[in-house]
Design an enzyme around this catalytic site. Structure first.
Site, PDB file in Angstrom:
ATOM      1  N   HIS A   1       0.848  -1.199   0.000  1.00  0.00           N
ATOM      2  CA  HIS A   1       0.000   0.000   0.000  1.00  0.00           C
ATOM      3  C   HIS A   1       0.874   1.236   0.000  1.00  0.00           C
ATOM      4  O   HIS A   1       1.798   1.356   0.806  1.00  0.00           O
ATOM      5  CB  HIS A   1      -0.893   0.011   1.253  1.00  0.00           C
ATOM      6  CG  HIS A   1      -1.718   1.255   1.356  1.00  0.00           C
ATOM      7  ND1 HIS A   1      -2.886   1.417   0.663  1.00  0.00           N
ATOM      8  CD2 HIS A   1      -1.521   2.410   2.034  1.00  0.00           C
ATOM      9  CE1 HIS A   1      -3.392   2.615   0.921  1.00  0.00           C
ATOM     10  NE2 HIS A   1      -2.572   3.241   1.747  1.00  0.00           N
TER      11      HIS A   1
ATOM     12  N   LYS B   1      -8.609  -1.046   6.313  1.00  0.00           N
ATOM     13  CA  LYS B   1      -8.870  -1.537   4.945  1.00  0.00           C
ATOM     14  C   LYS B   1      -7.845  -2.609   4.555  1.00  0.00           C
ATOM     15  O   LYS B   1      -8.183  -3.612   3.943  1.00  0.00           O
ATOM     16  CB  LYS B   1      -8.835  -0.364   3.959  1.00  0.00           C
ATOM     17  CG  LYS B   1     -10.073   0.528   4.072  1.00  0.00           C
ATOM     18  CD  LYS B   1     -10.012   1.733   3.165  1.00  0.00           C
ATOM     19  CE  LYS B   1      -9.035   2.747   3.657  1.00  0.00           C
ATOM     20  NZ  LYS B   1      -9.140   4.091   3.126  1.00  0.00           N
TER      21      LYS B   1
ATOM     22  N   ASP C   1     -15.001   2.800   7.631  1.00  0.00           N
ATOM     23  CA  ASP C   1     -14.033   3.821   7.191  1.00  0.00           C
ATOM     24  C   ASP C   1     -14.701   4.840   6.266  1.00  0.00           C
ATOM     25  O   ASP C   1     -14.407   6.031   6.330  1.00  0.00           O
ATOM     26  CB  ASP C   1     -12.845   3.165   6.485  1.00  0.00           C
ATOM     27  CG  ASP C   1     -11.875   4.225   5.993  1.00  0.00           C
ATOM     28  OD1 ASP C   1     -11.364   4.980   6.845  1.00  0.00           O
ATOM     29  OD2 ASP C   1     -11.665   4.343   4.777  1.00  0.00           O
TER      30      ASP C   1
ATOM     31  N   ARG D   1     -14.928  12.990   8.700  1.00  0.00           N
ATOM     32  CA  ARG D   1     -13.635  13.660   8.918  1.00  0.00           C
ATOM     33  C   ARG D   1     -13.436  14.776   7.898  1.00  0.00           C
ATOM     34  O   ARG D   1     -12.939  15.851   8.206  1.00  0.00           O
ATOM     35  CB  ARG D   1     -12.480  12.643   8.800  1.00  0.00           C
ATOM     36  CG  ARG D   1     -12.373  11.708   9.993  1.00  0.00           C
ATOM     37  CD  ARG D   1     -11.483  10.521   9.643  1.00  0.00           C
ATOM     38  NE  ARG D   1     -10.143  10.928   9.284  1.00  0.00           N
ATOM     39  CZ  ARG D   1      -9.289  10.180   8.571  1.00  0.00           C
ATOM     40  NH1 ARG D   1      -9.650   8.986   8.153  1.00  0.00           N
ATOM     41  NH2 ARG D   1      -8.092  10.610   8.288  1.00  0.00           N
TER      42      ARG D   1
ATOM     43  N   SER E   1      -7.679   4.290   9.481  1.00  0.00           N
ATOM     44  CA  SER E   1      -8.377   4.243   8.187  1.00  0.00           C
ATOM     45  C   SER E   1      -7.636   3.318   7.214  1.00  0.00           C
ATOM     46  O   SER E   1      -8.222   2.407   6.619  1.00  0.00           O
ATOM     47  CB  SER E   1      -8.453   5.684   7.645  1.00  0.00           C
ATOM     48  OG  SER E   1      -8.800   5.697   6.295  1.00  0.00           O
TER      49      SER E   1
END
Ligand code: URA
Length: 433
Positions: free
Chosen positions: A82, A187, A161, A168, A183
Site C-alpha cells: 500500500h 482496509k 471507514d 472527517r 483508516s
C-alpha cells in the site's frame, strides 16, 4: 452504554476501552449513532490523540465492520502493498508483476484518483478491455495460476471507514495521525493478505509533508499490522519530486512498461526494486540481499514484463498495447515548457504538478469527474538536473485545448532554479519493521 459518556470520556483525555470502541464503531456504521455524535468524538480524538490500545481496538473494530476477504483458497503466503499516495506513483503496476514473477501471491486492491494523486484503477483502465472487478472465484483462480491480480476496492470491506472518512472530511479532522492510521490499516487488514508492505511517502506531493510525521504514521501502522498477526513493514520514501517522469494514466502505463522492459533506470526503477525485494522478504523470509538480486533478475530476464502481460490478459485487457505502447490513448494537444533560467532545477512543487495534471484532464477534482486517460505531463528535467535557458523541462498533454494556457502558466510557477546544484534528498529514508 451511551455515546454521550464515550464522548465526554474522550473529551476529558481518558482512555476508551475495548467495548466502548466497539460500541462506537458498530453504532456509527449501522447509523444508530447520529453523525453529530460521531463528529464530536472524532474531534475529541483529533485533539487528544489515541493510546496504542485504543488505536488497535478502533482499527480492528473498523476491519470487522464489514466482510473480511478470505483468500484461504490461495496457495502460499499472500502479500499486499500500500502506498500512502503520491504524484507519478505507478509502482503498483511494476512491483505486482515483479513480485509475482518471484513467486509471491498478490491480490492487489487499489483505488481511483482524487485531487492531486492518481489511482491505479484509472491507470489500468487505459488498457482497452481491462476489468478491475473480478469475482472471488476469478481472483483465487488468477492468483493461483499466475500469482497476481490487480482489482478495485470492494465497498463491503471496512464500511466504517467510508462513514468516518466522510465525517472527517467535513469536520477538519482528516489530518489526525491515529485516524489516518486506523483508516488505512482497517482496509488493509480487511483485504486479508498475510503480509503487508507500506510505502509511506513524505514531501510536497505526499499525504504527510513532514518526514517526522511520516515516520510516526509508519510506526503506528506497522505496530497495528503486527498486533493483528500480519508480517508488516514500512518503507519511508521521498515524494518531494514526482516519481519517474510520467504523470497521468496512459503515460504512466507506458513508463511502467519501460521499467519492466529494463529500458529505464533512475528513481522509479530503484524504488521498484526495493519495494519488490521487501515484499518477497516478507513473504518468503529470504535475506534482503537475495531478494534484491532476484528483483533485478526478473527485470533483466524479462519474466516480470511477461507477468504483466499475463495479468492483463487474465483480466480481459488487450496486451497488444503493452507490446506496442504507441497504441495506448494519445492526446490531441501537447505543449512544451521551457526552462526560464540556466543552472539547476532546485525544487519542484510536486503537489502542484499533480494538480496541473488533474486540470489537464488526468485526474478528478470531485469523485464524479470523468477522466481523460491520455492527459498528463511528461517531465523532461527533474530536481537536481542541469538546464540551459530554453531547454524543454516538461511536456503537457490534453484533449481539451482550453486547459493548455492555464496549465502552462501554472507549471512555470512550480519549478525554482539555482546556480549551484541543490542537495537532492535520498529516495528511501528508512525502513520500519
Ligand atoms: N488514505 C486513507 O485511506 N485514509 C486516510 O485517512 C488518509 C489517506
Amino acid at each position: 452504554m451511551r455515546m454521550y459518556d464515550i464522548i465526554a470520556k474522550k473529551r476529558d483525555g481518558l482512555e476508551l476501552n475495548h467495548s466502548e470502541m466497539e460500541f462506537f464503531i458498530k453504532g456509527c456504521t449501522s447509523g444508530d449513532i447520529p453523525d453529530y455524535q460521531t463528529a464530536a468524538l472524532l474531534m475529541a480524538i483529533y485533539l487528544n490523540g489515541m493510546s496504542d490500545a485504543e488505536l488497535l481496538d478502533m482499527t480492528l473494530a473498523m476491519r470487522d465492520s464489514g466482510r473480511i476477504a478470505d483468500f484461504s483458497g490461495i496457495e502460499g503466503h499472500t502479500v499486499d502493498k500500500h502506498s500512502t499516495g503520491g504524484v507519478g506513483d505507478k509502482t503498483t503496476m511494476i512491483v505486482v508483476p515483479m513480485a509475482a514473477a518471484l513467486g509471491c501471491k498478490i491480490v492487489k486492491m487499489s483505488g481511483r484518483g482524487l485531487g492531486h494523486t492518481g489511482g491505479t484503477v484509472d491507470k489500468l483502465e487505459s488498457v482497452p478491455g481491462f476489468r478491475t472487478a473480478l469475482t472471488h472465484e476469478e481472483i483465487v483462480r488468477s492468483v493461483n495460476e499466475i500469482g497476481a491480480c490487480m482489482i478495485g476496492h470492494s465497498d463491503d470491506l471496512a464500511p466504517a471507514d467510508k462513514k468516518l472518512y466522510y465525517l472527517r472530511d467535513v469536520t477538519a479532522t482528516v489530518s489526525s495521525l491515529p485516524l489516518i492510521a486506523s483508516s488505512i490499516m482497517s482496509k488493509k487488514l480487511a483485504c486479508g493478505s498475510d503480509c503487508i508492505l507500506l510505502d509511506v511517502k513524505f514531501g510536497s506531493g505526499a499525504l504527510m509533508s513532514d518526514m517526522s510525521e511520516a515516520v510516526s504514521l509508519a510506526s503506528e501502522m506497522v505496530k497495528i499490522g503486527k498486533s493483528a498477526g500480519k508480517r508488516t513493514a514500512a518503507v519511508l520514501t521521498n515524494m518531494d519530486v514526482p516519481l519517474g517522469y510520467a504523470v497521468g494514466n496512459s503515460l504512466e502505463v507506458e513508463e511502467a512498461v519501460r521499467i519492466l522492459r529494463g529500458e529505464q533506470k533512475g528513481d522509479l526503477y530503484e524504488i521498484s526494486i526495493e519495494l519488490t525485494a521487501h515484499m518477497a522478504h516478507l513473504a518468503s523470509g529470504l535475506p534482503m540481499t537475495e531478494c534484491r538480486r532476484l528483483s533485478v533478475e526478473v527485470i533483466d530476464n524479462g519474466t516480470a514484463f511477461e507477468k504483466l502481460k499475463e495479468i492483463i490478459a487474465a483480466q480481459g485487457g488487450d496486451t497488444t498495447v503493452i507490446d506496442d505502447t504507441s497504441l495506448l490513448p494519445k492526446a490531441r494537444f501537447s505543449c512544451d515548457i521551457k526552462a526560464e533560467a540556466t543552472g539547476y532545477i532546485a525544487h519542484m512543487n510536486t503537489q502542484k504538478i499533480g494538480e496541473i495534471s488533474m486540470i489537464l484532464g488526468a485526474g478528478r477534482a470531485v469523485k464524479e469527474d470523468v477522466i481523460d486517460h491520455a492527459a498528463g505531463i511528461l517531465l523532461r528535467k527533474k530536481t537536481g538536473d542541469a538546464v540551459t535557458q530554453g531547454d524543454v523541462i516538461a511536456t503537457l498533454y490534453t484533449n481539451d485545448s482550453e486547459k493548455i494556457l492555464e496549465s502552462v502558466m501554472a507549471y512555470e510557477s512550480v519549478v525554482t532554479y539555482s546556480e549551484v546544484p541543490p542537495e537532492v534528498p535520498p529516495l528511501i529514508y528508512d525502513v520500519i519493521k
